[in-house]
Every structure is written in C-alpha cells, then in structure tokens.
Design a protein around this motif. Sequence first.
Motif, PDB file in Angstrom:
ATOM      1  N   THR A  68     -10.111 -21.868  -3.277  1.00 25.03           N
ATOM      2  CA  THR A  68     -11.132 -21.670  -4.344  1.00 25.03           C
ATOM      3  C   THR A  68     -10.887 -20.332  -4.874  1.00 25.03           C
ATOM      4  N   GLY A  69      -9.672 -19.856  -5.073  1.00 25.37           N
ATOM      5  CA  GLY A  69      -9.654 -18.644  -5.814  1.00 25.37           C
ATOM      6  C   GLY A  69      -9.401 -18.501  -7.204  1.00 25.37           C
ATOM      7  N   ALA A  70      -8.290 -17.754  -7.546  1.00 21.94           N
ATOM      8  CA  ALA A  70      -8.151 -17.490  -9.007  1.00 21.94           C
ATOM      9  C   ALA A  70      -7.840 -18.596  -9.675  1.00 21.94           C
ATOM     10  N   GLY A  71      -6.801 -19.312  -9.243  1.00 21.73           N
ATOM     11  CA  GLY A  71      -6.190 -20.486 -10.058  1.00 21.73           C
ATOM     12  C   GLY A  71      -5.204 -20.214 -10.732  1.00 21.73           C
ATOM     13  N   ILE A  72      -4.478 -21.034 -11.238  1.00 24.02           N
ATOM     14  CA  ILE A  72      -3.087 -20.757 -11.946  1.00 24.02           C
ATOM     15  C   ILE A  72      -3.184 -21.434 -13.418  1.00 24.02           C
ATOM     16  N   ARG A  73      -2.874 -20.525 -14.346  1.00 25.58           N
ATOM     17  CA  ARG A  73      -2.872 -21.092 -15.745  1.00 25.58           C
ATOM     18  C   ARG A  73      -1.913 -22.228 -15.535  1.00 25.58           C
ATOM     19  N   ARG A  74      -2.039 -23.153 -16.597  1.00 24.48           N
ATOM     20  CA  ARG A  74      -1.204 -24.190 -16.828  1.00 24.48           C
ATOM     21  C   ARG A  74       0.125 -23.900 -17.201  1.00 24.48           C
ATOM     22  N   GLN A  75       0.273 -22.990 -18.043  1.00 23.90           N
ATOM     23  CA  GLN A  75       1.706 -22.485 -18.528  1.00 23.90           C
ATOM     24  C   GLN A  75       2.325 -21.861 -17.525  1.00 23.90           C
ATOM     25  N   ASP A  76       1.771 -21.439 -16.384  1.00 24.84           N
ATOM     26  CA  ASP A  76       2.498 -20.651 -15.221  1.00 24.84           C
ATOM     27  C   ASP A  76       2.952 -21.669 -14.254  1.00 24.84           C
ATOM     28  N   LEU A  77       2.091 -22.892 -14.178  1.00 26.58           N
ATOM     29  CA  LEU A  77       2.658 -23.921 -13.291  1.00 26.58           C
ATOM     30  C   LEU A  77       4.058 -24.215 -13.139  1.00 26.58           C
ATOM     31  N   GLY A  78       4.658 -24.088 -14.319  1.00 24.30           N
ATOM     32  CA  GLY A  78       6.195 -24.570 -14.395  1.00 24.30           C
ATOM     33  C   GLY A  78       6.991 -23.446 -13.690  1.00 24.30           C
ATOM     34  N   ARG A  79       6.598 -22.198 -13.835  1.00 28.49           N
ATOM     35  CA  ARG A  79       7.625 -21.292 -13.273  1.00 28.49           C
ATOM     36  C   ARG A  79       6.798 -20.439 -11.919  1.00 28.49           C
ATOM     37  N   ILE A  80       5.994 -20.866 -11.399  1.00 27.70           N
ATOM     38  CA  ILE A  80       5.399 -20.244 -10.350  1.00 27.70           C
ATOM     39  C   ILE A  80       6.069 -20.224  -9.088  1.00 27.70           C
ATOM     40  N   PHE A  81       7.315 -21.014  -9.107  1.00 25.39           N
ATOM     41  CA  PHE A  81       8.190 -20.799  -8.079  1.00 25.39           C
ATOM     42  C   PHE A  81       9.491 -20.126  -8.365  1.00 25.39           C
ATOM     43  N   ASP A  82       9.556 -19.533  -9.629  1.00 24.00           N
ATOM     44  CA  ASP A  82      10.725 -18.584  -9.833  1.00 24.00           C
ATOM     45  C   ASP A  82      10.872 -17.373  -9.302  1.00 24.00           C
ATOM     46  N   MET A  83      12.082 -16.919  -9.299  1.00 20.71           N
ATOM     47  CA  MET A  83      12.271 -15.471  -8.246  1.00 20.71           C
ATOM     48  C   MET A  83      11.273 -14.524  -9.171  1.00 20.71           C
ATOM     49  N   PHE A  84      10.646 -13.683  -8.760  1.00 21.18           N
ATOM     50  CA  PHE A  84       9.768 -12.388  -9.223  1.00 21.18           C
ATOM     51  C   PHE A  84       8.775 -12.640 -10.188  1.00 21.18           C
ATOM     52  N   ALA A  85       8.457 -14.079  -9.917  1.00 26.41           N
ATOM     53  CA  ALA A  85       7.248 -14.596 -10.944  1.00 26.41           C
ATOM     54  C   ALA A  85       5.953 -14.047 -10.317  1.00 26.41           C
ATOM     55  N   GLN A  86       5.286 -13.558 -11.062  1.00 29.74           N
ATOM     56  CA  GLN A  86       3.735 -13.182 -10.812  1.00 29.74           C
ATOM     57  C   GLN A  86       2.969 -13.392 -11.915  1.00 29.74           C
ATOM     58  N   ASN A  87       1.687 -13.613 -11.586  1.00 32.64           N
ATOM     59  CA  ASN A  87       0.625 -13.963 -12.445  1.00 32.64           C
ATOM     60  C   ASN A  87      -0.176 -12.498 -12.975  1.00 32.64           C
ATOM     61  N   ASP A  88      -1.196 -12.805 -13.491  1.00 33.02           N
ATOM     62  CA  ASP A  88      -2.042 -11.557 -14.029  1.00 33.02           C
ATOM     63  C   ASP A  88      -2.993 -11.101 -12.695  1.00 33.02           C
ATOM     64  N   HIS A  89      -3.225 -12.070 -11.711  1.00 37.04           N
ATOM     65  CA  HIS A  89      -3.899 -11.832 -10.651  1.00 37.04           C
ATOM     66  C   HIS A  89      -3.263 -11.490  -9.375  1.00 37.04           C
ATOM     67  N   ALA A  90      -1.874 -11.034  -9.616  1.00 42.24           N
ATOM     68  CA  ALA A  90      -1.463 -10.566  -8.387  1.00 42.24           C
ATOM     69  C   ALA A  90      -2.031  -9.336  -7.807  1.00 42.24           C
ATOM     70  N   LYS A  91      -2.055  -9.215  -6.610  1.00 44.50           N
ATOM     71  CA  LYS A  91      -2.943  -8.034  -5.917  1.00 44.50           C
ATOM     72  C   LYS A  91      -1.732  -7.288  -5.378  1.00 44.50           C
ATOM     73  N   GLU A  92      -0.412  -7.807  -4.698  1.00 41.29           N
ATOM     74  CA  GLU A  92       0.577  -7.113  -3.778  1.00 41.29           C
ATOM     75  C   GLU A  92       1.421  -7.969  -3.970  1.00 41.29           C
ATOM     76  N   GLY A  93       2.682  -7.984  -3.168  1.00 43.60           N
ATOM     77  CA  GLY A  93       3.657  -8.539  -2.870  1.00 43.60           C
ATOM     78  C   GLY A  93       5.021  -8.493  -3.872  1.00 43.60           C
ATOM     79  N   LEU A  94       6.019  -9.051  -3.870  1.00 45.34           N
ATOM     80  CA  LEU A  94       7.255  -8.707  -4.703  1.00 45.34           C
ATOM     81  C   LEU A  94       7.397  -9.824  -5.648  1.00 45.34           C
ATOM     82  N   GLY A  95       6.675 -11.244  -5.458  1.00 44.91           N
ATOM     83  CA  GLY A  95       6.895 -12.381  -6.326  1.00 44.91           C
ATOM     84  C   GLY A  95       8.201 -12.948  -6.135  1.00 44.91           C
ATOM     85  N   ILE A  96       8.244 -12.995  -4.614  1.00 47.73           N
ATOM     86  CA  ILE A  96       9.757 -13.776  -4.202  1.00 47.73           C
ATOM     87  C   ILE A  96       9.214 -14.740  -3.142  1.00 47.73           C
TER      88      ILE A  96
END
Length: 718
Positions: free
Chosen positions: A489-517
């Motif tokens: 029940t968290g921040a969710g994902i924008r529709r335009q980001d669903l296609g690239r969410i599994f790409d290397m180094f991809a992070q959304n605007d709500h990223a708190k930590e991590g390297l995007g991998i």
Amino acid sequence: MLLGLALMFAWGLLRVVVFSDIVLPLTYVLPMLVCVWTQDRRMLWTMAAGFAVLNAVQATWLVPAGTVTPLVHAATFVNICVGAGVVDTIIRSRRRLRAALTDVRAQRDELAELNDRLRDQADELGRQGEEIAAQIEQLTQRNEEVQIQAEEIQHLNTDLSRREEILDVLLGLVNVSSTQRDALGLVVSRAAPLWEPAAAAVLIYKMGADGLSAVASAPADVAAAADRIPDRFVALAIEHGRPAALADASLRPDLPLLGRAADRPPFAAVLAAPIAVDDAPYGAIAVYAEHPYEWSEEQFRFIRWLAAQCGRLIETLRAREQLTTALAALDDLNRNKSQFLATLSHELRNPLAAIRYALDLLQMPQADAAIARRVVERQLPHLVRLVDDLLDAARIERNKIALRRDVVDLRTVVQEAIDAARLSGAPGTHRITAHLPDAPAWVSADPDRLLQAVTNVMSNAIRYTPDGGAVTVTLSERGERALLSVADTGAGIRRQDLGRIFDMFAQNDHAKEGLGIGLALVKSIIDLHGGSIEARSEGEGHGSEFVVELPRATAPPPERGAPPPLPVSANRRVLVVDDNEDAASMLQSLLELRGHTVWTARNGADALRLAEQSPPDVVLLDIGLPGMDGFEVAAALRRSRTGATMFLVALTGWGSDHDRVRARDAGFDAHVTKPAELHEIERLVAEGPARARAQAGDAHSSRRDTPPPPASGHLPAP
C-alpha cells in the motif's frame, strides 16, 4: 575323414569275412576312389595305410598257408600303393583344375565388371558431351543476349545518367527530411517528370492491415482518391512481389484501377513495382496514364530500380529513427549512471561514516566498546551487500549468473524472505500478511538465488511503503505455474515507469536508498529460472504489486540427512599471506585468540621461506600479491617437500567463477571471498589439514582428525 574310416572298416570287414580265401588285389583300390569325390588326401592315405595293414594281417593269419603265395600278397601291397598314388594324383589334378576354373571365372567376372565400368564411362562421357554441347549453346545464347543488352545500355546510358543525378539530389534532400512521408513526397515530385508525357500521376503506396493507403503522390490531390477507392491491380503486384503493367484497363474490368474525381478522365493504364524494406513487403510505387499505353522494357527496369531505391531510403530513415531512439536511450542511461554514481557515493559514505565514528569512539577513554562494536556489526553487512549487488550487476551485463538447481518448496523460500524482511525493518512499522498454501509448491530452482530475488522484492515493497502500511504476500498455483504476488500500500509506480522499472540503475522519484539494480537483478534471476515477473500499479499513491511466475517441478526433492556436526578445532599451524598489513595482523590476532599458531608474510618470497622453515597446516593466501601473485605462490607450495599435506585457502577479493577455476588449477583447496566471516575461516582451518592428508594418502599421520564433509568454501575436485 569319418566317412573314410567308416568305409575302410566296412570294406576291410567284407574283405576278411566274405573274401577271406580269395585274392583280389584291385578290391582294395575301389574304396579309395571315393576320395576322388571327397578330395580328401588325408583320408586317402589313411585308407591306404589301413588296407596295407589288413593285407599283411590277412597274409599272416587269416589265409591258410599255401593258399596264396607271398608274391600275390606283395602284388596286392604294390597295387594298394600304386592305386593310392594314382588317386592322389587325380585329387591334386582335380584341385588344380578347380583352382584354374575358379581363376578363369574370377577373370571372367573381372572382365565383365571392367566392361560394365567402361560402358558406364562411355555413357557418362556421352552425357558430359551432351551437357557441354548444351552449355555451349547456352553460352552462345547468353553471348547474344549480352550483345543485345550492351546495345540497349549504350542507348540508355545518357538517360540513366540524368536519372542518377536527379536521384542523388533527392537523396541529399531526403537527409534533411524529418519524416518518411515528407521524404517520399519529395521522391515522387522529382520522379514524376521522368515519366512524361505518358504519366498522369505517380503514387507510393503502403500496405497495412486495412489494405493500401497512399503515402505520397504527385499531383497531391490524387492521394485522397487512393484512400477512397483501393487499386486492386497494385495490390496484386505487391502480392506477387514483382513489377506488373496494364496497358489498357478496359481489357481487365475485374481489376479496377485508382478512381478519380467525376470531372477527371479515369486512368487507362498503370505500371507498378513492389517496394521491399528489410526483405519484407512494404508497399509499391505506381505510375498511371490517362490513355492506353504500351510500357517499354526501359520503363520496367527504371520503376524496378526506383522501387529498390525507395526501399533503401525507407530503411535509412528507419535506421536514423532507431539511432535517434538509441541515442535518447543512451542519454537516459548516462543520466541513470550519473544518478547511480551519486547514489553509490551516498550509500557508501553513510556506513563508512558510522564505522569511522565508531573507531573514533573506541579511541576515547571511558568509551563503551559494545556500542561501537554493534555499529560496526550493523554497517559492515550493509557494505558487503552493496559490493555483492555491484558484482551481481556486472554478472547480469556479462550474462555470467549460474544456477545450482534443486527441487525446493517455494513456501520455504517465501517464508525465509518474509522473516528476513521483518528483521530488516523497524519492529511493528509494517503489517506483513502471508497467504501460503498447505501443500508444498515444488519448483526447480537455485534456492539461494531464488531467496535473493524474493527478498529483494519484499525489501523493495517495505522500502516504499510508509510506516503503518501493509504488505501482502500470496502464493498460489495456476496450471503448471506457481504464482507469487507481493502487494503493498505504498507510494506506487507511475504508469510511464512500469516499462522501465526492471532496467539497470532505474529509480523513481520516491527512491529512498539503494543503487537501482535490485529489480534488474530480480528479473535476471527469474528469467534464468524460466519464469517471468510483472510490475502492476494504478499510479502514484495507489501501491504496487509484483507478480512472479515460475514453472512447477514434477517431483519433490530427495530426503537429505542432517549435516554432521562441526569437529572441534585443534591447534593448527597457520600461515597468513597478505600484502595488507592491517588485514594480516587482524586475522593473525583473531586466529591466535582461537588457539592457533600463526605466522604472517607480506609477499610470495617470504611466504615460501617461512613455509620451508616451518611447514604450516593451513595457508590463508591472498591472490593480489606484489611480484609473485597468489596463484604462483600456491603452485610453488604444492611443489615443495611438504606441499602435498598443506591445506591452501585463497582468501581474496577476486570472487568470479573464472577466479575460482584459476585457484583450483593452481592447487588451492578452497576459495573464500573477502570479507569472510570468522566462523567460515575457523571451519576451514579446523577441517583443512585432515582433508589435505586424506587427499595426499598419508595413512600414518600423527594427528587423528576424522575428515569431515567439505565446507561451503571448498573447491570442486578438478
């Protein structure tokens, strides 16, 4: 042979019983004539010897004295010998005749085979002669055709040069065009004058799911009519994939041409050629005339060439569009990598700062060492996880991730991931609900890699879910697939980001930590297992759901017994070789506190010298040494007089599969990647000497350690 013996016995019995008082010398020769039929010389001389003995016995005991004179017996003996010799001569002559007859037959067969081959060769030569004659005739015809074509080329050379100049100008103009429609419009506008005075219109069609549509036309108003009334003749040319012409449309009312406005005369003739792009049908270019017109061979060649140029032009425009898209993707990748480097710097500095503060705290008097130790214990695994994620990202790009498959219960993997996620978050801040089936969900998978993937998904859900939010894990089955759903029940994902969410180094605007991998690694692991993963979300603020599908296994795993307990470690003689003085001294102190005798060396030469002076039980050897590297040191130790009983451990920062293979080939018994856990090093030190002695075949070793099963860091036998 048996026949001869039987015949000799029967005839001798008859001779003694029936003709005991009668002297018939030739009666001994008659049975021997059977050998002429059998051709058995041994049987012949056996019978002759037997008859000679029988004649002697008859002359001595069976015939009354005075009945037959000794001369008759001698004549009988001579008769037997002469008869046997004659029969033997007949047998040998018959054999020679048969051999000669066999040779004659073989020669006859060879001559017949040779005759057949000669006949076949003659036939083949005849066929070749016919083929050569046919080829000569074809070459003659081709020569005539070439001469005709040369004459045509001479007539068309001037006109073709003019056309090439025009098309060169067109290609130069097309390079600055923005769309295919503009470029093709420029082509037809410049090509239309080349068909005067016959042509009334030139069109380029594109074949789509709904039929033909005009992409460009000259004049421009013809395109609207093309969309209203499709041209059946052009569609037929595209279907057959070759140029076609219709000189008089009235002769083919079943093939209606392009329609025109009521105030314009209908088209009466057409010439069309299909356009292929990337070896696939694209459409066609068509030239229309208002009056019946006989299209020339030159016009056929030109429209075929023009259609090929249009296909290449479209391919070039597509390639340019793809290049533009790729450049945009590279820009995105560069931005992602820049963000990744900034995030990596942040992620590394945070735990390093905490560790630095803990070290400063330890230097202060009255400091609480337990607090500093807990800080280091929390932050060091975080650093190790960051390094492991970076290594996994590199393995993804090189496609080097390998699986060690087993049949596992997916419920167990999911439960372990849930437990790890609960321990990683703040207590009581999230509600984690699990819906797991009662029956096992068997899958063929690498349990460690699969646990890594599920844990990453769980951690991702918790990270983007605010305090008090809920995470729901559901495991179910659908046919031959196992389905795992992780919804939050968290921040969710924008529709335009669903296609690239599994790409290397991809992070959304709500990223708190991590390297995007993390999600890229998850997708790679799931793909290697033959499964799939999908991200779903209704948008920002509406939570997200990740659905993993895996193929189910057909059989449960075999029963495994509990592993044997770890043996109690005895005092070991340990040589630590590492050019990092701090790492070597710290490891020495830790091992000495565990009761071991430890030496340290900073380079390969010192290590070999110490090992020669006081042979160690275990060698903890770094690979990246100055001068002589760890592989060379290990090989030299194995060649030493006590090298066979040493247990060599590669304690190194190089941890790829290639490094493990090199370590095994160099003579290492185990490979451990830095930073290693102390209990793992202690396990290898405890088990190693016994295993090394067992491998060396030292049955009279002074130590009594029982070789345990291989530890996790042991290398496979080559």
